[in-house]
Design a protein around this motif. Sequence first.
Motif, PDB file in Angstrom:
ATOM      1  N   MET A   1      34.380   7.620  17.100  1.00 41.39           N
ATOM      2  CA  MET A   1      35.664   7.211  16.514  1.00 41.39           C
ATOM      3  C   MET A   1      36.105   5.859  17.057  1.00 41.39           C
ATOM      4  SD  MET A   1      37.696  10.872  16.314  1.00 41.39           S
ATOM      5  CE  MET A   1      39.243  10.048  16.486  1.00 41.39           C
ATOM      6  N   LEU A   2      35.938   5.637  18.356  1.00 39.96           N
ATOM      7  CA  LEU A   2      36.318   4.348  18.946  1.00 39.96           C
ATOM      8  C   LEU A   2      35.452   3.223  18.391  1.00 39.96           C
ATOM      9  CD1 LEU A   2      36.911   5.426  22.643  1.00 39.96           C
ATOM     10  CD2 LEU A   2      38.643   4.657  21.002  1.00 39.96           C
ATOM     11  N   ALA A   3      34.154   3.482  18.244  1.00 38.91           N
ATOM     12  CA  ALA A   3      33.252   2.457  17.707  1.00 38.91           C
ATOM     13  C   ALA A   3      33.615   2.126  16.268  1.00 38.91           C
ATOM     14  CB  ALA A   3      31.796   2.920  17.807  1.00 38.91           C
ATOM     15  N   LYS A   4      33.843   3.144  15.453  1.00 33.62           N
ATOM     16  CA  LYS A   4      34.190   2.908  14.040  1.00 33.62           C
ATOM     17  C   LYS A   4      35.515   2.155  13.920  1.00 33.62           C
ATOM     18  CE  LYS A   4      30.898   4.903  11.680  1.00 33.62           C
ATOM     19  NZ  LYS A   4      30.089   4.190  10.716  1.00 33.62           N
ATOM     20  N   SER A   5      36.488   2.497  14.736  1.00 36.62           N
ATOM     21  CA  SER A   5      37.780   1.815  14.648  1.00 36.62           C
ATOM     22  C   SER A   5      37.669   0.375  15.140  1.00 36.62           C
ATOM     23  CB  SER A   5      38.870   2.573  15.399  1.00 36.62           C
ATOM     24  OG  SER A   5      38.610   2.609  16.783  1.00 36.62           O
ATOM     25  N   ALA A   6      36.844   0.119  16.146  1.00 32.05           N
ATOM     26  CA  ALA A   6      36.650  -1.254  16.635  1.00 32.05           C
ATOM     27  C   ALA A   6      35.949  -2.110  15.583  1.00 32.05           C
ATOM     28  CB  ALA A   6      35.844  -1.247  17.936  1.00 32.05           C
ATOM     29  N   VAL A   7      34.942  -1.551  14.923  1.00 31.75           N
ATOM     30  CA  VAL A   7      34.242  -2.276  13.864  1.00 31.75           C
ATOM     31  C   VAL A   7      35.204  -2.565  12.714  1.00 31.75           C
ATOM     32  CG1 VAL A   7      32.434  -2.097  12.102  1.00 31.75           C
ATOM     33  CG2 VAL A   7      31.938  -1.459  14.467  1.00 31.75           C
ATOM     34  N   ALA A   8      36.009  -1.581  12.335  1.00 36.07           N
ATOM     35  CA  ALA A   8      36.965  -1.778  11.237  1.00 36.07           C
ATOM     36  C   ALA A   8      38.015  -2.830  11.593  1.00 36.07           C
ATOM     37  CB  ALA A   8      37.643  -0.457  10.887  1.00 36.07           C
ATOM     38  N   TYR A   9      38.529  -2.796  12.809  1.00 37.78           N
ATOM     39  CA  TYR A   9      39.520  -3.775  13.261  1.00 37.78           C
ATOM     40  C   TYR A   9      38.939  -5.189  13.190  1.00 37.78           C
ATOM     41  CZ  TYR A   9      42.663  -6.348  16.317  1.00 37.78           C
ATOM     42  OH  TYR A   9      43.517  -7.283  16.834  1.00 37.78           O
TER      43      TYR A   9
ATOM     44  N   TRP B   1      27.709  -8.968  14.641  1.00 38.68           N
ATOM     45  CA  TRP B   1      27.835  -8.207  15.886  1.00 38.68           C
ATOM     46  C   TRP B   1      29.306  -7.974  16.215  1.00 38.68           C
ATOM     47  CZ3 TRP B   1      24.018  -5.640  17.955  1.00 38.68           C
ATOM     48  CH2 TRP B   1      22.721  -6.028  17.648  1.00 38.68           C
ATOM     49  N   PRO B   2      30.000  -7.152  15.422  1.00 37.93           N
ATOM     50  CA  PRO B   2      31.418  -6.920  15.689  1.00 37.93           C
ATOM     51  C   PRO B   2      31.663  -6.192  17.011  1.00 37.93           C
ATOM     52  CG  PRO B   2      30.647  -5.442  13.976  1.00 37.93           C
ATOM     53  CD  PRO B   2      29.531  -6.412  14.265  1.00 37.93           C
ATOM     54  N   ILE B   3      30.712  -5.376  17.436  1.00 37.28           N
ATOM     55  CA  ILE B   3      30.721  -4.759  18.768  1.00 37.28           C
ATOM     56  C   ILE B   3      29.276  -4.726  19.246  1.00 37.28           C
ATOM     57  CG2 ILE B   3      32.797  -3.391  18.328  1.00 37.28           C
ATOM     58  CD1 ILE B   3      30.994  -0.910  18.078  1.00 37.28           C
ATOM     59  N   SER B   4      29.095  -4.492  20.546  1.00 34.15           N
ATOM     60  CA  SER B   4      27.720  -4.465  21.049  1.00 34.15           C
ATOM     61  C   SER B   4      27.289  -3.105  21.586  1.00 34.15           C
ATOM     62  CB  SER B   4      27.532  -5.517  22.146  1.00 34.15           C
ATOM     63  OG  SER B   4      28.266  -5.170  23.301  1.00 34.15           O
ATOM     64  N   HIS B   5      28.217  -2.171  21.711  1.00 34.20           N
ATOM     65  CA  HIS B   5      27.887  -0.857  22.248  1.00 34.20           C
ATOM     66  C   HIS B   5      29.064   0.088  22.008  1.00 34.20           C
ATOM     67  CE1 HIS B   5      30.635  -1.580  25.621  1.00 34.20           C
ATOM     68  NE2 HIS B   5      30.178  -2.818  25.576  1.00 34.20           N
ATOM     69  N   PRO B   6      28.845   1.402  22.110  1.00 35.07           N
ATOM     70  CA  PRO B   6      29.965   2.334  21.997  1.00 35.07           C
ATOM     71  C   PRO B   6      31.022   2.027  23.063  1.00 35.07           C
ATOM     72  CG  PRO B   6      27.888   3.513  21.901  1.00 35.07           C
ATOM     73  CD  PRO B   6      27.571   2.091  22.281  1.00 35.07           C
ATOM     74  N   ARG B   7      32.274   2.209  22.712  1.00 36.77           N
ATOM     75  CA  ARG B   7      33.422   1.930  23.585  1.00 36.77           C
ATOM     76  C   ARG B   7      33.594   0.438  23.885  1.00 36.77           C
ATOM     77  NH1 ARG B   7      35.513   6.733  25.486  1.00 36.77           N
ATOM     78  NH2 ARG B   7      34.105   8.509  25.365  1.00 36.77           N
ATOM     79  N   CYS B   8      32.999  -0.395  23.075  1.00 33.45           N
ATOM     80  CA  CYS B   8      33.107  -1.848  23.231  1.00 33.45           C
ATOM     81  C   CYS B   8      34.544  -2.284  22.942  1.00 33.45           C
ATOM     82  CB  CYS B   8      32.148  -2.547  22.266  1.00 33.45           C
ATOM     83  SG  CYS B   8      32.004  -4.321  22.521  1.00 33.45           S
ATOM     84  N   ARG B   9      35.049  -3.216  23.711  1.00 35.25           N
ATOM     85  CA  ARG B   9      36.419  -3.712  23.546  1.00 35.25           C
ATOM     86  C   ARG B   9      36.461  -5.089  22.901  1.00 35.25           C
ATOM     87  NH1 ARG B   9      39.122  -1.832  29.234  1.00 35.25           N
ATOM     88  NH2 ARG B   9      38.695   0.386  28.946  1.00 35.25           N
ATOM     89  N   ARG B  10      35.388  -5.509  22.306  1.00 31.44           N
ATOM     90  CA  ARG B  10      35.301  -6.848  21.718  1.00 31.44           C
ATOM     91  C   ARG B  10      36.336  -7.042  20.620  1.00 31.44           C
ATOM     92  NH1 ARG B  10      29.519  -8.259  20.107  1.00 31.44           N
ATOM     93  NH2 ARG B  10      29.438  -8.539  22.348  1.00 31.44           N
ATOM     94  N   ALA B  11      36.921  -8.226  20.608  1.00 33.15           N
ATOM     95  CA  ALA B  11      37.837  -8.634  19.548  1.00 33.15           C
ATOM     96  C   ALA B  11      37.611 -10.124  19.304  1.00 33.15           C
ATOM     97  CB  ALA B  11      39.284  -8.366  19.951  1.00 33.15           C
ATOM     98  N   PHE B  12      38.110 -10.605  18.187  1.00 29.61           N
ATOM     99  CA  PHE B  12      37.933 -12.012  17.825  1.00 29.61           C
ATOM    100  C   PHE B  12      39.271 -12.620  17.447  1.00 29.61           C
ATOM    101  CE2 PHE B  12      33.881  -9.980  16.870  1.00 29.61           C
ATOM    102  CZ  PHE B  12      33.002 -10.819  17.537  1.00 29.61           C
ATOM    103  N   GLY B  13      39.427 -13.885  17.784  1.00 31.18           N
ATOM    104  CA  GLY B  13      40.608 -14.632  17.389  1.00 31.18           C
ATOM    105  C   GLY B  13      40.194 -15.859  16.606  1.00 31.18           C
ATOM    106  N   PRO B  14      40.837 -16.117  15.478  1.00 32.06           N
ATOM    107  CA  PRO B  14      40.475 -17.295  14.671  1.00 32.06           C
ATOM    108  C   PRO B  14      40.801 -18.579  15.406  1.00 32.06           C
ATOM    109  CG  PRO B  14      42.409 -16.211  13.767  1.00 32.06           C
ATOM    110  CD  PRO B  14      41.931 -15.360  14.895  1.00 32.06           C
ATOM    111  N   ARG B  15      39.957 -19.584  15.197  1.00 30.41           N
ATOM    112  CA  ARG B  15      40.154 -20.902  15.801  1.00 30.41           C
ATOM    113  C   ARG B  15      40.236 -21.944  14.697  1.00 30.41           C
ATOM    114  NH1 ARG B  15      39.042 -21.870  21.199  1.00 30.41           N
ATOM    115  NH2 ARG B  15      39.765 -23.934  20.564  1.00 30.41           N
TER     116      ARG B  15
END
Length: 88
Positions: A11-19, A67-81
């Motif tokens: 669930m955390l991985a799917k929500s991180a990818v969706a975000y 590569w929106p995330i790299s592993h389960p429980r990944c906290r990666r996020a992106f900010g536009p520049r």
Amino acid sequence: MPVRVWVEAAMLAKSAVAYNAGTLNRARDAGMQYMEAFDGADCGWTSHQDTDKPNGMLRTVEDAAAWPISHPRCRRAFGPRPDVREPV
């Protein structure tokens, strides 16, 4: 490992990818070309073992989408520049 642990990780991985997909789609629609990656200091681009550490680095919208995330429980996020038009 209990099933609930696997379910939580999924669930955390799917929500991180969706975000991240939402952020990247909106940035792409707005004409952004580059995103800044916000990630754990030890997290690699494709896995923890990857020596390419993206935290604070610029990535194209396409690379970020790959590569929106790299592993389960990944906290990666992106900010536009919007200030970046050419790679540094």
